[in-house]
Scaffold this active site. Structure first.
Site, mmCIF file in Angstrom:
data_model
loop_
_atom_site.group_PDB
_atom_site.id
_atom_site.type_symbol
_atom_site.label_atom_id
_atom_site.label_comp_id
_atom_site.label_asym_id
_atom_site.label_seq_id
_atom_site.Cartn_x
_atom_site.Cartn_y
_atom_site.Cartn_z
ATOM 1 N N SER A 257 0.827 -1.211 0.000
ATOM 2 C CA SER A 257 0.000 0.000 0.000
ATOM 3 C C SER A 257 0.858 1.255 0.000
ATOM 4 O O SER A 257 0.365 2.345 -0.268
ATOM 5 C CB SER A 257 -0.899 0.003 1.229
ATOM 6 O OG SER A 257 -0.114 -0.112 2.406
ATOM 7 N N CYS A 258 2.130 1.098 0.312
ATOM 8 C CA CYS A 258 3.036 2.253 0.314
ATOM 9 C C CYS A 258 3.252 2.760 -1.120
ATOM 10 O O CYS A 258 3.020 2.034 -2.082
ATOM 11 C CB CYS A 258 4.387 1.870 0.906
ATOM 12 S SG CYS A 258 4.295 1.368 2.630
ATOM 13 N N ILE A 259 3.722 3.990 -1.222
ATOM 14 C CA ILE A 259 3.996 4.559 -2.542
ATOM 15 C C ILE A 259 5.419 5.108 -2.574
ATOM 16 O O ILE A 259 5.826 5.853 -1.676
ATOM 17 C CB ILE A 259 2.983 5.684 -2.888
ATOM 18 C CG1 ILE A 259 1.585 5.059 -2.985
ATOM 19 C CG2 ILE A 259 3.364 6.389 -4.184
ATOM 20 C CD1 ILE A 259 0.552 5.911 -3.666
#
Lengths: 140, 198
Positions: free
Chosen positions: A8-10
């Site tokens: 879910s990190c970017i």
């Protein structure tokens, strides 16, 4: 520079091609908590992009020349009853908003879906390579 | 958070019973006797979790069971890919070495493996603590372990939190099956469990 196993990190990569100055941050959550001291501003979309921009400007980059590329923001499992787990989408919205607010054009993205990504950022030319498990590679 | 010696022992006993129950359920399901080869319970810094599985990019088969009720959190059963394929060959009564990818039928079968394991574990936890614990339907993916972990609990990686990790290796009659069961209680839930054990 590499950001491994983005779920879910970017990963946000900024690059000024004229002076060859770039940097990447690994955004974990959309906004930094107001009530506590933030030890690592690069983990939040709102404080992280601003922090990276400032550091790059100190090294000679200019905002009007900087381009951005992003990857990540996935929803790893399809579970309907857990809206809090749609953090990838919230991260994506926050990153886009903050890039827009700071006037940093988004020129490449590989975001969303239900799979993880590793993001490789090459400072020599600003190219970004996305690698995955079982879904091939992509160049941004 | 820290665990005293007595608390650690109580927790270990609970986990021991819970994993025995899970292993028994799993053996019945795959139709082949499985034993727990090793079992450990520890509090680990969240940032170390990917390294327990061989690094953030290591591909794993993961079955996720969201946990709700008086205790909430995430239960995840991780297998290395070879182990997942071994399970599939057992489940589909086919020669070992046949399975080599995950189609929807395989995913569904592995979801059931995760469901049985997590439900058995959570039932033991509920029986021991008298807390209502409600597992939700499972979901499956095969992907990088780092991506799965940071999706499950991104905040853990920010606050240098410690998480309760239950590591286990199953062993079958003919081969070693490498699996990890991870229970990530939501903030406050570990304290609730420990309070019932005191």
């Amino acid at each position: 520079m590499v950001a491994y196993g983005l779920g879910s990190c970017i990963g946000v990569a900024l690059f000024d091609p004229e002076v060859g100055v770039g940097g990447m941050i690994h955004v974990v959550l959309p906004t930094a908590p107001a009530e506590q001291e933030v030890r690592n501003p690069t983990r939040f979309a709102d404080t992280g992009i601003q922090f990276l921009l400032r550091e790059m400007e100190r090294l000679g980059a200019r905002r009007r020349r900087i381009r951005s590329k992003i990857a990540g923001g996935a929803r790893m499992f399809e579970v309907n009853h857990a809206p809090a787990l749609d953090i990838g989408n919230r991260n994506w919205q926050a990153v886009r908003e903050n890039l827009g607010r700071l006037g940093l054009p988004l020129v490449g993205e590989d975001v969303g879906g239900n799979y993880g990504r590793t993001m490789h950022f090459f400072l020599k030319d600003g190219q970004v390579l996305i690698t995955t498990y079982g879904r091939g590679e992509k160049i941004l | 958070m820290s665990l005293g010696k007595a608390e650690s022992q109580e927790l270990m006993n609970l986990v021991d019973r819970a994993m025995a129950r899970a292993c028994s359920g799993l053996s019945d399901f795959v139709g082949s006797e499985l034993k727990i080869e090793s079992l450990s319970v520890s509090l680990e810094p969240a940032e170390r979790l990917p390294s327990l599985f061989g690094g953030a990019e290591t591909p794993v088969a993961a079955i996720y069971v969201p946990v709700n009720g008086m205790i909430s959190g995430h239960a995840v059963l991780f297998f290395d890919l070879d182990t997942a394929f071994t399970f599939l060959d057992c489940l589909f009564l086919q020669p070992q070495g046949t399975a080599g990818s995950f189609d929807p039928l395989h995913a569904s079968a592995l979801c059931e493996v995760g469901n049985i394991t997590a439900s058995a574990f959570l039932s033991e936890l509920a029986d021991t603590t008298n807390l209502e614990i409600l597992p939700s339907p499972p979901a499956f993916t095969a992907d990088m372990v780092g991506a799965i972990l940071n999706w499950l609990a991104p905040e853990l990686f920010l606050w240098e939190a410690e998480v309760l990790v239950i590591k286990t290796n199953f062993i079958g009659t003919s081969q070693r099956l490498k699996g990890f069961f991870l229970f990530l209680p939501a903030p406050g839930s570990v304290e609730k469990i420990l309070a019932t054990l005191r």
